[in-house]
Design a protein around this motif. Sequence first.
Motif, PDB file in Angstrom:
ATOM      1  N   ILE A  17       0.908  -1.148   0.000  1.00 41.85           N
ATOM      2  CA  ILE A  17       0.000   0.000   0.000  1.00 41.85           C
ATOM      3  C   ILE A  17       0.944   1.192   0.000  1.00 41.85           C
ATOM      4  N   ASN A  19       2.629   4.745  -2.549  1.00 41.65           N
ATOM      5  CA  ASN A  19       2.190   6.043  -3.062  1.00 41.65           C
ATOM      6  C   ASN A  19       2.233   6.088  -4.585  1.00 41.65           C
ATOM      7  N   ASP A  41      -4.951  -1.091  -2.608  1.00 44.46           N
ATOM      8  CA  ASP A  41      -5.169  -0.176  -1.481  1.00 44.46           C
ATOM      9  C   ASP A  41      -6.644   0.099  -1.189  1.00 44.46           C
ATOM     10  N   ALA A  46      -8.105  -4.854   0.732  1.00 42.77           N
ATOM     11  CA  ALA A  46      -6.716  -4.763   1.196  1.00 42.77           C
ATOM     12  C   ALA A  46      -6.344  -5.874   2.167  1.00 42.77           C
ATOM     13  N   THR A  67      -6.633   5.409   2.278  1.00 44.10           N
ATOM     14  CA  THR A  67      -5.495   4.497   2.288  1.00 44.10           C
ATOM     15  C   THR A  67      -4.973   4.253   3.700  1.00 44.10           C
ATOM     16  N   SER A  70      -6.962   1.469   4.979  1.00 44.23           N
ATOM     17  CA  SER A  70      -6.527   0.222   4.354  1.00 44.23           C
ATOM     18  C   SER A  70      -5.216  -0.270   4.970  1.00 44.23           C
TER      19      SER A  70
END
Length: 267
Positions: A17, A19, A41, A46, A67, A70
Amino acid sequence: MQLINQVREQSPLVHHITNYVTVNDCANITLAIGASPIMADALEEAAEITQIASGLVLNMGTLNKRTVASMIESGKMANKIGIPVILDPVGAGASSFRNETAAKLLKEIKVNVLRGNISEIKFLAGLDSETKGVDASENDWTNSTDAQKIAQDLAIRLDCIVAITGKVDFVSDGNRTVAIENGHSMLSQLTGTGCMCSSLIGSYCGAAAEKTFEATVTALVTMGVAGELSFEKAGEVGNGSFRVSLQDAISKMNEEMLTRRALFYEI
């Protein structure tokens, strides 16, 4: 350095997870070392994806509330099934949201490896630090003795492995501390090399969860040696060619090459 063979033989599935700035780099570097990446994500899947993974990499580079949720659910699932969790606290110290998220992740999830630059790790250790966006500030570099102690103390406090990456990398579990001198300054001119380090750590730890300290050291040696080889091949051309060569170097890395070029020592 033989752990690279274990990664290539097992091809562990590493759930990220991460960027959106570096997600492609993280996926490709995971493939290059011989592991298998998956990036899921969405909160709806997840934790379920984490159930089939061998390692989990949580990267705070581009945060949002969705996120973060997640990350928490995936981290808890990883703890439940006993797979290693690698946290990359990108930009810790730069904003209240990042600071609160880092604290929340460390409180609610058992992290096995915490990897960051000196600014991020100093902030998480409760020390004065400066950040320049998501990069370490030039004013925030400490000498080797300081970095060693910061890594050791934080590793003991969090009961995890702490890795500080920079000109010299430091890895500590609180008892053992290793300094790694491989690498090249051109690595700092590319976005995502820190994120890629975390992906490599996730790949090695996913294949050798029982040797998390050794896996972390080997991952950072791998990145450092790849940086040296990449500069030798393409550094004079420019950082675009250097980036491509970096992935090439990792895809061709082997135990003999790592053993021959590794520059690390226990402190």
